[in-house]
Enzyme design. Structure first.
Site, PDB file in Angstrom:
ATOM      1  N   HIS A 162      -7.053  -1.041  -1.749  1.00 62.47           N
ATOM      2  CA  HIS A 162      -5.936  -1.898  -1.313  1.00 62.47           C
ATOM      3  C   HIS A 162      -5.840  -3.151  -2.201  1.00 62.47           C
ATOM      4  CE1 HIS A 162      -3.264  -3.680   1.847  1.00 62.47           C
ATOM      5  NE2 HIS A 162      -3.745  -4.810   1.344  1.00 62.47           N
ATOM      6  N   GLU A 163      -6.957  -3.831  -2.366  1.00 62.74           N
ATOM      7  CA  GLU A 163      -6.920  -5.077  -3.146  1.00 62.74           C
ATOM      8  C   GLU A 163      -6.660  -4.790  -4.625  1.00 62.74           C
ATOM      9  OE1 GLU A 163      -6.616  -7.795  -1.541  1.00 62.74           O
ATOM     10  OE2 GLU A 163      -7.193  -6.950   0.393  1.00 62.74           O
TER      11      GLU A 163
ATOM     12  N   HIS B 267      -2.994  -4.750  -5.019  1.00 64.74           N
ATOM     13  CA  HIS B 267      -2.444  -6.103  -5.167  1.00 64.74           C
ATOM     14  C   HIS B 267      -2.706  -6.643  -6.577  1.00 64.74           C
ATOM     15  CE1 HIS B 267      -1.099  -7.024  -1.147  1.00 64.74           C
ATOM     16  NE2 HIS B 267      -2.276  -6.800  -0.599  1.00 64.74           N
TER      17      HIS B 267
ATOM     18  N   GLU C  20       2.697  -6.008  -0.249  1.00 69.96           N
ATOM     19  CA  GLU C  20       2.006  -4.994   0.562  1.00 69.96           C
ATOM     20  C   GLU C  20       2.456  -3.582   0.193  1.00 69.96           C
ATOM     21  OE1 GLU C  20      -0.576  -5.100   2.727  1.00 69.96           O
ATOM     22  OE2 GLU C  20      -0.758  -7.190   2.144  1.00 69.96           O
TER      23      GLU C  20
END
Ligand SMILES: [Zn+2]
Length: 501
Positions: A265-266, A269, A295
């Site tokens: 997830h990170e 980003h 997101e």
């Protein structure tokens, strides 16, 4: 006109530098700073952020934007220059409405509220937090008043995190999605035994979990020459320039997949930050996109890639080698099913792809009711529990597992939660568009070739920074408005195959 544009850019570059410097201090605070640094760090951050705000709301910036307006109107809407002037005009007009006194009061109040929230959460006692929360809510209402007239007092708060988004738009999207998800959760509950995820709870070494997170993020395209991975209680990404975008992840001894999904997830980003068009750096269009657009990138990687069969067809042998011999007996199908198990749970950040959306709907509706005075702060625990029962069929045994679980309200971040789910919805629309453009993409993923995914996202989303709003980007990239239907179709198909309906 070029001269005026250069002057504006020079001012915005200095403001950007101050904000980036503040980000470095925040990153340090969350990762390496000793506890004794807390008080002074709050002062450092307050000074830097205050200076950046002061530099931005000067009359000189306003006059430059006035002078450049006719020039911007002659340029193509999507050009970097027109976008810069358009977006900064909007930011400026908003920023000058908010008195410095409110900014200071909000900083003090939320700082104290954060402290009492931690205590209340640790002691499972909402009453400890209640008065501070009421003060935070009042401040948010006051902030909204600076943007009156509005249709709904919640609108200015939503706009703060994803510009141009309002309550009516979010309500319309969630109203379609909610019953479909509730129905899906019920259908899955009748077949709950079909998926066993106990293999995820094997205790695995923390260092190896981190090593695996690093391998996954690097293979997906997160560039470690321009980033690094650390551990923090709440994973986050901090970008200081496209050449330095850092991520953190968590290690959960009870479920190693949490480290896997947080790392992915990170990294999503961070790749967004690393793949910004270099010329937008230090312009004010480089602070990352809106929260929902941001997101959409992280959730794309976490869910659509990181919970896919193709991805694990490729990575399962690597995973087994890193954790050998503890996962030697794990086969692809049971693993794929385990990481996609749908189960109503109390905590949002641990939720699966289906129930996650209902956690967000609950918060969105509650925030709307709270700001409009339909729910009082004192009634939040009961309201929370009643809605958990209605949407997910479970009631939190404690407020720590219920209304006190998230940090956002103590920080005054009302209006933020919907962006998590809107990002998930948009991610599915991006996936559909990507598959149309790159029909062989699933095969590439299964073969460990991820350049196509990143290249497509870079071209269509990542490079643009903050140039476009979510509705604009949706139209540009997918040809249609943001919609809940592709997402519901996606989870229904996926879970139907796993659960057999
Ligand atoms: Zn995120």
């Amino acid at each position: 006109m070029q001269d005026k544009l250069d002057q504006l850019k020079a001012r915005l570059a200095r403001i950007s530098d101050l904000r980036r410097a503040a980000s470095v201090l925040s990153w340090d605070q969350e990762t390496h700073m000793p506890p004794g640094g807390v008080q002074a760090r709050a002062e450092h951050l307050g000074t830097l952020r205050g200076l950046a705000h002061e530099l931005f709301i000067t009359d000189e910036v306003g006059m430059l934007l006035d002078d450049l307006q006719p020039y911007a109107e002659q340029l193509p809407y999507d050009s970097d220059e027109a976008s810069l002037i358009r977006v900064m005009r909007r930011e400026y007009d908003k920023a000058v409405r908010v008195p410095v006194a409110w900014v200071e009061q909000n900083a003090r109040t939320t700082s104290l509220a954060h402290h009492t929230w931690v205590q209340a959460k640790n002691r499972n006692q909402f009453s400890l937090f209640q008065d501070d929360l009421a003060r935070v809510v009042d401040l948010q209402k006051q902030w909204a008043e600076y943007f009156a007239p509005y249709d709904n007092i919640y609108d200015p708060l939503l706009d703060r995190y994803e510009r141009s988004l309002d309550t009516a738009q979010v309500s319309a999207v969630f109203a379609g999605m909610k019953p479909a998800l509730v129905e899906l959760v019920q259908a899955i509950a009748e077949r709950a035994d079909a998926v066993d995820d106990s293999l995820l709870r094997r205790p695995l070494d923390a260092q190896r979990q981190l090593a695996f997170g690093q391998v996954l993020s690097a293979r997906l395209g997160y560039d470690y020459q321009r980033g690094r991975l650390d551990v923090s209680a709440h994973p986050f990404t901090s970008g200081f320039s496209p050449g330095d975008v850092r991520i953190t992840t968590l290690v959960d001894p009870d479920n190693f997949f949490r480290c896997v999904k947080s790392s992915i997830h990170e990294a999503g980003h961070a790749m967004h930050g690393q793949n910004l068009k270099p010329s937008l750096f230090r312009t004010g269009l480089d602070w990352g996109a809106g929260m929902a657009i941001g997101e959409s990138q992280s959730r794309f990687y976490e869910n659509i890639i990181g919970r896919s069969r193709a991805f694990w067809a490729y990575f399962l042998p690597t995973m087994k080698a890193i954790f050998a011999p503890l996962l030697d007996d794990v086969a692809l199908e049971p693993f794929y099913r385990a990481i996609n198990k749908v189960e109503p749970s109390l905590i949002r950040v641990k939720a699966d792809e289906v129930t996650y959306g209902l956690h967000i709907v609950l918060r969105f509706e509650l925030e709307d009711d709270l700001l409009n005075g339909r729910v009082a702060v004192a009634d939040l625990p009961q309201e929370w529990n009643a809605r958990m029962e209605a949407y997910l069929g479970i009631v939190p045994p404690t407020d720590t597992d219920g209304v006190l679980q998230d940090v956002h309200w103590s920080s005054g971040m009302f209006g933020y939660f919907p962006d998590y789910q809107l990002g998930s919805l948009f991610a599915v629309q991006l996936w559909e568009a990507m598959q149309r453009d790159l029909p062989a993409i699933s095969g590439d993923i299964a073969a460990g070739r991820f350049e196509g995914v990143l290249g497509w996202l870079r071209e269509h989303v990542m490079q643009h920074g903050r140039k476009f709003t979510l509705p604009e980007l949706s139209e540009r990239v997918t040809g249609v408005p943001l919609s809940w239907e592709p997402y519901v179709h996606y989870v229904r198909e996926k879970m139907g195959e796993i659960y057999g309906f």
